[in-house]
Design an enzyme around this catalytic site. Sequence first.
Site, PDB file in Angstrom:
ATOM      1  N   SER A   1      59.642  31.858  62.606  1.00 63.74           N
ATOM      2  CA  SER A   1      58.200  31.682  62.664  1.00 63.74           C
ATOM      3  C   SER A   1      57.498  32.639  61.707  1.00 63.74           C
ATOM      4  CB  SER A   1      57.711  31.942  64.095  1.00 63.74           C
ATOM      5  OG  SER A   1      56.315  31.896  64.126  1.00 63.74           O
TER       6      SER A   1
ATOM      7  N   HIS B   1      58.801  27.622  60.383  1.00 65.40           N
ATOM      8  CA  HIS B   1      57.879  27.240  61.454  1.00 65.40           C
ATOM      9  C   HIS B   1      56.549  27.941  61.195  1.00 65.40           C
ATOM     10  CE1 HIS B   1      56.840  25.758  65.481  1.00 65.40           C
ATOM     11  NE2 HIS B   1      56.173  26.898  65.626  1.00 65.40           N
TER      12      HIS B   1
ATOM     13  N   ASP C   1      52.576  28.373  62.351  1.00 66.49           N
ATOM     14  CA  ASP C   1      51.557  28.167  63.389  1.00 66.49           C
ATOM     15  C   ASP C   1      50.161  28.208  62.791  1.00 66.49           C
ATOM     16  OD1 ASP C   1      53.205  28.118  65.787  1.00 66.49           O
ATOM     17  OD2 ASP C   1      53.644  30.208  65.344  1.00 66.49           O
TER      18      ASP C   1
ATOM     19  N   MET D   1      46.327  28.237  64.018  1.00 67.39           N
ATOM     20  CA  MET D   1      45.507  28.431  65.221  1.00 67.39           C
ATOM     21  C   MET D   1      44.040  28.510  64.836  1.00 67.39           C
ATOM     22  SD  MET D   1      47.650  31.493  66.959  1.00 67.39           S
ATOM     23  CE  MET D   1      49.449  31.530  66.898  1.00 67.39           C
TER      24      MET D   1
ATOM     25  N   HIS E   1      52.947  23.701  63.221  1.00 64.67           N
ATOM     26  CA  HIS E   1      52.564  23.591  64.633  1.00 64.67           C
ATOM     27  C   HIS E   1      51.057  23.840  64.729  1.00 64.67           C
ATOM     28  CE1 HIS E   1      53.104  25.511  68.920  1.00 64.67           C
ATOM     29  NE2 HIS E   1      52.331  24.456  68.920  1.00 64.67           N
TER      30      HIS E   1
ATOM     31  N   MET F   1      47.890  24.455  66.648  1.00 64.17           N
ATOM     32  CA  MET F   1      47.298  24.848  67.928  1.00 64.17           C
ATOM     33  C   MET F   1      45.790  24.815  67.729  1.00 64.17           C
ATOM     34  SD  MET F   1      49.685  28.013  69.036  1.00 64.17           S
ATOM     35  CE  MET F   1      51.277  28.198  68.261  1.00 64.17           C
TER      36      MET F   1
ATOM     37  N   MET G   1      56.656  24.993  74.674  1.00 60.45           N
ATOM     38  CA  MET G   1      56.172  26.369  74.592  1.00 60.45           C
ATOM     39  C   MET G   1      56.811  27.176  75.718  1.00 60.45           C
ATOM     40  SD  MET G   1      54.274  26.418  71.948  1.00 60.45           S
ATOM     41  CE  MET G   1      53.777  28.133  72.121  1.00 60.45           C
TER      42      MET G   1
ATOM     43  N   GLY H   1      49.434  31.273  71.351  1.00 59.24           N
ATOM     44  CA  GLY H   1      48.341  32.067  70.813  1.00 59.24           C
ATOM     45  C   GLY H   1      48.780  33.388  70.216  1.00 59.24           C
TER      46      GLY H   1
ATOM     47  N   GLY I   1      52.256  36.064  69.181  1.00 56.86           N
ATOM     48  CA  GLY I   1      53.696  36.288  69.070  1.00 56.86           C
ATOM     49  C   GLY I   1      54.120  37.436  69.966  1.00 56.86           C
ATOM     50  N   GLY I   2      55.429  37.570  70.151  1.00 57.17           N
ATOM     51  CA  GLY I   2      55.978  38.731  70.841  1.00 57.17           C
ATOM     52  C   GLY I   2      55.869  38.716  72.353  1.00 57.17           C
TER      53      GLY I   2
ATOM     54  N   ASP J   1      59.778  27.189  71.446  1.00 57.03           N
ATOM     55  CA  ASP J   1      58.922  28.114  70.704  1.00 57.03           C
ATOM     56  C   ASP J   1      58.420  29.220  71.619  1.00 57.03           C
ATOM     57  OD1 ASP J   1      57.192  29.377  69.018  1.00 57.03           O
ATOM     58  OD2 ASP J   1      55.855  27.660  68.708  1.00 57.03           O
ATOM     59  N   GLY J   2      58.929  30.441  71.390  1.00 62.90           N
ATOM     60  CA  GLY J   2      58.417  31.592  72.125  1.00 62.90           C
ATOM     61  C   GLY J   2      59.497  32.390  72.827  1.00 62.90           C
ATOM     62  N   GLY J   3      59.643  33.637  72.449  1.00 64.59           N
ATOM     63  CA  GLY J   3      60.558  34.531  73.159  1.00 64.59           C
ATOM     64  C   GLY J   3      62.034  34.214  72.986  1.00 64.59           C
TER      65      GLY J   3
ATOM     66  N   GLY K   1      60.370  34.339  66.023  1.00 62.93           N
ATOM     67  CA  GLY K   1      59.437  35.068  65.181  1.00 62.93           C
ATOM     68  C   GLY K   1      59.727  36.553  65.162  1.00 62.93           C
ATOM     69  N   SER K   2      59.181  37.258  66.153  1.00 67.06           N
ATOM     70  CA  SER K   2      59.347  38.722  66.226  1.00 67.06           C
ATOM     71  C   SER K   2      60.817  39.111  66.211  1.00 67.06           C
ATOM     72  CB  SER K   2      58.716  39.255  67.515  1.00 67.06           C
ATOM     73  OG  SER K   2      57.421  38.748  67.668  1.00 67.06           O
TER      74      SER K   2
END
Length: 220
Positions: free
Chosen positions: A9, A34, A36, A38, A67, A69, A138, A143, A145-146, A176-178, A198-199
Amino acid sequence: MASKLIAPSVLAADFANLQRDIELINNSEADWFHIDIMDGVFVPNISFGMPVLKAISKHATKTIDVHLMIVDPDRYIKTFAELGSNVLTVHYEACTHLHRTLQAIKAEGMQAGVALNPHTNVNVLEDTIQDIDLVCIMSVNPGFGGQSFIENTYNKVKQLKELIIRKGANTKIEIDGGVTNKNAKALVDAGADVLVAGSYVFKSETPTETIKGLKALANT
């Protein structure tokens, strides 16, 4: 069996060294970018817009997975196609006429994705799953990251996989996420095809090695 994909990401990249990080992804074992987008309305954050995406797609040599949002994504479908998006994902929660939106995305030559927020049940896609190329689940609230991973995601992936099989669809499942090395294998075992990280990638000491490790884990 198709190889599982890794999609770093770009939201977690170093914006002051964006070209360097784009090249890093180009030269790594990652499969997709990826990205994002927003708007500060649909989610409580604002990320990069059209000029940055244009700059990224100029340098990216891999699939660009965008993506959205944002509210009212239909306004920008054509623009995102022109900016080089290969996969365009809209939020179920932001689309009044989801089927029409999916058709519009495909009419512009892109693959059509639908993202679901953590509180949205996969059953809402019962009538459109055959028109969807990618469902983005999700696994954090969208909204920022991290954030930490929501454990209910595994059940959701399994339910979605059952729906895809039952309807004879060819839809990919993206998480997507974590995502980290702690949950990548379990997510793939539950039915995931694409892992967004991402992170975990960009904050690691050696992002290229981190991507390589995730790719290996996802495909064991």
